[in-house]
Write a protein that holds these residues in place. Sequence first.
Motif, mmCIF file in Angstrom:
data_model
loop_
_atom_site.group_PDB
_atom_site.id
_atom_site.type_symbol
_atom_site.label_atom_id
_atom_site.label_comp_id
_atom_site.label_asym_id
_atom_site.label_seq_id
_atom_site.Cartn_x
_atom_site.Cartn_y
_atom_site.Cartn_z
ATOM 1 N N LEU A 143 -5.608 -6.552 15.430
ATOM 2 C CA LEU A 143 -4.876 -5.412 14.901
ATOM 3 C C LEU A 143 -5.355 -5.074 13.499
ATOM 4 O O LEU A 143 -5.996 -5.874 12.825
ATOM 5 C CB LEU A 143 -3.378 -5.726 14.864
ATOM 6 N N THR A 144 -5.013 -3.892 13.045
ATOM 7 C CA THR A 144 -5.305 -3.516 11.663
ATOM 8 C C THR A 144 -4.228 -4.087 10.775
ATOM 9 O O THR A 144 -3.051 -3.877 11.007
ATOM 10 C CB THR A 144 -5.315 -1.984 11.511
ATOM 11 N N GLY A 145 -4.635 -4.807 9.740
ATOM 12 C CA GLY A 145 -3.652 -5.364 8.817
ATOM 13 C C GLY A 145 -2.990 -6.596 9.389
ATOM 14 O O GLY A 145 -3.600 -7.399 10.062
ATOM 15 N N HIS A 146 -1.716 -6.714 9.148
ATOM 16 C CA HIS A 146 -0.936 -7.899 9.473
ATOM 17 C C HIS A 146 0.044 -7.527 10.566
ATOM 18 O O HIS A 146 0.868 -6.638 10.414
ATOM 19 C CB HIS A 146 -0.195 -8.364 8.215
ATOM 20 N N MET A 170 10.689 -9.613 -8.985
ATOM 21 C CA MET A 170 11.107 -8.629 -7.992
ATOM 22 C C MET A 170 11.351 -7.266 -8.633
ATOM 23 O O MET A 170 11.048 -6.224 -8.043
ATOM 24 C CB MET A 170 12.378 -9.119 -7.287
ATOM 25 N N GLN A 171 11.867 -7.248 -9.850
ATOM 26 C CA GLN A 171 12.171 -5.973 -10.500
ATOM 27 C C GLN A 171 11.058 -5.473 -11.411
ATOM 28 O O GLN A 171 10.889 -4.271 -11.576
ATOM 29 C CB GLN A 171 13.466 -6.101 -11.307
ATOM 30 N N ALA A 172 10.297 -6.389 -12.013
ATOM 31 C CA ALA A 172 9.330 -5.972 -13.024
ATOM 32 C C ALA A 172 7.922 -5.764 -12.482
ATOM 33 O O ALA A 172 7.168 -4.946 -13.016
ATOM 34 C CB ALA A 172 9.287 -7.003 -14.158
ATOM 35 N N VAL A 173 7.539 -6.487 -11.439
ATOM 36 C CA VAL A 173 6.160 -6.447 -10.950
ATOM 37 C C VAL A 173 6.054 -5.816 -9.566
ATOM 38 O O VAL A 173 5.177 -4.983 -9.315
ATOM 39 C CB VAL A 173 5.548 -7.868 -10.922
ATOM 40 N N LEU A 174 6.946 -6.204 -8.666
ATOM 41 C CA LEU A 174 6.780 -5.793 -7.274
ATOM 42 C C LEU A 174 6.962 -4.301 -6.998
ATOM 43 O O LEU A 174 6.315 -3.783 -6.081
ATOM 44 C CB LEU A 174 7.707 -6.608 -6.367
ATOM 45 N N PRO A 175 7.816 -3.556 -7.727
ATOM 46 C CA PRO A 175 7.946 -2.131 -7.393
ATOM 47 C C PRO A 175 6.618 -1.371 -7.410
ATOM 48 O O PRO A 175 6.317 -0.619 -6.478
ATOM 49 C CB PRO A 175 8.909 -1.613 -8.466
ATOM 50 N N GLU A 176 5.813 -1.575 -8.450
ATOM 51 C CA GLU A 176 4.522 -0.880 -8.493
ATOM 52 C C GLU A 176 3.571 -1.428 -7.441
ATOM 53 O O GLU A 176 2.800 -0.674 -6.826
ATOM 54 C CB GLU A 176 3.896 -1.003 -9.883
ATOM 55 N N ALA A 177 3.629 -2.746 -7.201
ATOM 56 C CA ALA A 177 2.774 -3.337 -6.170
ATOM 57 C C ALA A 177 3.106 -2.765 -4.795
ATOM 58 O O ALA A 177 2.209 -2.475 -3.994
ATOM 59 C CB ALA A 177 2.939 -4.856 -6.162
ATOM 60 N N VAL A 178 4.390 -2.593 -4.516
ATOM 61 C CA VAL A 178 4.811 -2.028 -3.230
ATOM 62 C C VAL A 178 4.318 -0.590 -3.083
ATOM 63 O O VAL A 178 3.823 -0.190 -2.021
ATOM 64 C CB VAL A 178 6.345 -2.091 -3.099
ATOM 65 N N ALA A 217 -2.078 2.299 0.416
ATOM 66 C CA ALA A 217 -3.277 1.751 1.058
ATOM 67 C C ALA A 217 -3.046 1.359 2.514
ATOM 68 O O ALA A 217 -3.937 1.500 3.353
ATOM 69 C CB ALA A 217 -3.774 0.539 0.270
ATOM 70 N N PHE A 218 -1.834 0.855 2.830
ATOM 71 C CA PHE A 218 -1.524 0.382 4.186
ATOM 72 C C PHE A 218 -0.178 0.951 4.634
ATOM 73 O O PHE A 218 0.805 0.217 4.771
ATOM 74 C CB PHE A 218 -1.486 -1.152 4.226
ATOM 75 N N PRO A 219 -0.096 2.244 4.860
ATOM 76 C CA PRO A 219 1.200 2.860 5.187
ATOM 77 C C PRO A 219 1.801 2.377 6.496
ATOM 78 O O PRO A 219 3.008 2.525 6.716
ATOM 79 C CB PRO A 219 0.866 4.359 5.250
ATOM 80 N N GLU A 220 0.983 1.788 7.373
ATOM 81 C CA GLU A 220 1.494 1.364 8.681
ATOM 82 C C GLU A 220 2.039 -0.064 8.673
ATOM 83 O O GLU A 220 2.612 -0.518 9.672
ATOM 84 C CB GLU A 220 0.381 1.465 9.733
ATOM 85 N N VAL A 221 1.875 -0.792 7.558
ATOM 86 C CA VAL A 221 2.278 -2.199 7.518
ATOM 87 C C VAL A 221 3.630 -2.334 6.819
ATOM 88 O O VAL A 221 3.815 -1.867 5.698
ATOM 89 C CB VAL A 221 1.221 -3.059 6.793
ATOM 90 N N PHE A 260 -6.208 -11.740 6.379
ATOM 91 C CA PHE A 260 -5.835 -10.372 6.706
ATOM 92 C C PHE A 260 -5.949 -9.462 5.492
ATOM 93 O O PHE A 260 -5.472 -9.776 4.403
ATOM 94 C CB PHE A 260 -4.417 -10.349 7.280
ATOM 95 N N ALA A 261 -6.585 -8.323 5.715
ATOM 96 C CA ALA A 261 -6.883 -7.403 4.614
ATOM 97 C C ALA A 261 -5.626 -6.919 3.912
ATOM 98 O O ALA A 261 -5.597 -6.801 2.682
ATOM 99 C CB ALA A 261 -7.677 -6.208 5.149
ATOM 100 N N ALA A 262 -4.574 -6.637 4.672
ATOM 101 C CA ALA A 262 -3.343 -6.132 4.065
ATOM 102 C C ALA A 262 -2.745 -7.163 3.117
ATOM 103 O O ALA A 262 -2.296 -6.829 2.015
ATOM 104 C CB ALA A 262 -2.333 -5.760 5.151
ATOM 105 N N PHE A 263 -2.738 -8.416 3.539
ATOM 106 C CA PHE A 263 -2.198 -9.464 2.671
ATOM 107 C C PHE A 263 -3.050 -9.612 1.415
ATOM 108 O O PHE A 263 -2.518 -9.715 0.302
ATOM 109 C CB PHE A 263 -2.128 -10.800 3.404
ATOM 110 N N ARG A 264 -4.367 -9.658 1.575
ATOM 111 C CA ARG A 264 -5.242 -9.819 0.409
ATOM 112 C C ARG A 264 -5.005 -8.704 -0.597
ATOM 113 O O ARG A 264 -4.950 -8.943 -1.808
ATOM 114 C CB ARG A 264 -6.713 -9.844 0.840
#
Length: 316
Positions: free
Chosen positions: A88-91, A104-112, A118-122, A289-293
């Motif tokens: 499959l593509t991604g994970h 969770m509040q300071a770093v992850l919002p921008e990462a998400v 990049a991976f809208p389907e995951v 998996f590319a999505a995880f990396r």
Amino acid sequence: MFEKRSDLRKFLAVAETGTVLGAADRIAMTQPALSRAIARLENSFGGKLFERLPTGVRLTEFGATVAEQARHILGEMETAEGAIKSALTGHANGLRITAGPTWMQAVLPEAVARFHDAFPEVELRLHAMTFLEGIRLLVNGESDLHCGRIDVERRLPAILRRESFLDMTSRIVARSDHPLHAGEVTCSDLTEWPWIDCEASARTQDDEDRSPLAELLDEISARTGKHVRTVVRAGPAGLALMGTGPYLSRLPVTFLDRLPGLRLKPLPLEFGVARFRAGLVSRISAWDFAAFRYFAETVRDLARRQRGRLRPITAA
């Protein structure tokens, strides 16, 4: 007989370390809980898995047969899952991420946000929790990545990868309009205000699960002879409460200005300062998996831009 993979891993951890205590440390469980799990397995199988020795335990003949089959079952399941996901593509099942409350509040919002571009389907599944809780989920195969405070001394199972790349400092903090910001602060002053423990485990606490703040409050009581007036052991949910009243807590100052709407700042005292390492702990298999990396590397990049003093990445 094997209803959960976690049962197999607990059993094999004891078999491989030769002691219940060593296995409990390896898989981030308490010794009594692991002993009960082994007893349940022996009752289910109707036979003894281990022979008790003065220095630990060793497999019985029956236990050795079970261990061989358990390794075979886990290996086959990992191989099958890898083959399915690679097709499959991604994970295949989405990414399962845990993080400390400030991450969770300071770093992850921008990462998400970057990840979904990049991976809208995951799908991403996020849960705020402590380091030990995050490690337990990783060991049990229920999570892919934990972000936040890292215990660099704890021995981790071979299936996990630890990256410690950020020096962080925690200080006692309060809302910017808290009365204690007005002048000199003493340890006795700290007993007069309610505290929120944002790192308390959601599980029933034992000695292993005690948070760093719990140890600090013990020190305050020992120094002053007073008990802290109120402690709210709210875990990650406590971060939101910090902005609602005259609470005290100890939080990483590295990310303090990135916590939306809380207006928190350190109190003017050196007591209670703690320095620690932070980074990522992940399942090694997830890096296939590319999505995880992409997600893990994005979190690492965003975290390293913060004000903490950086060191080269170390892995274990």
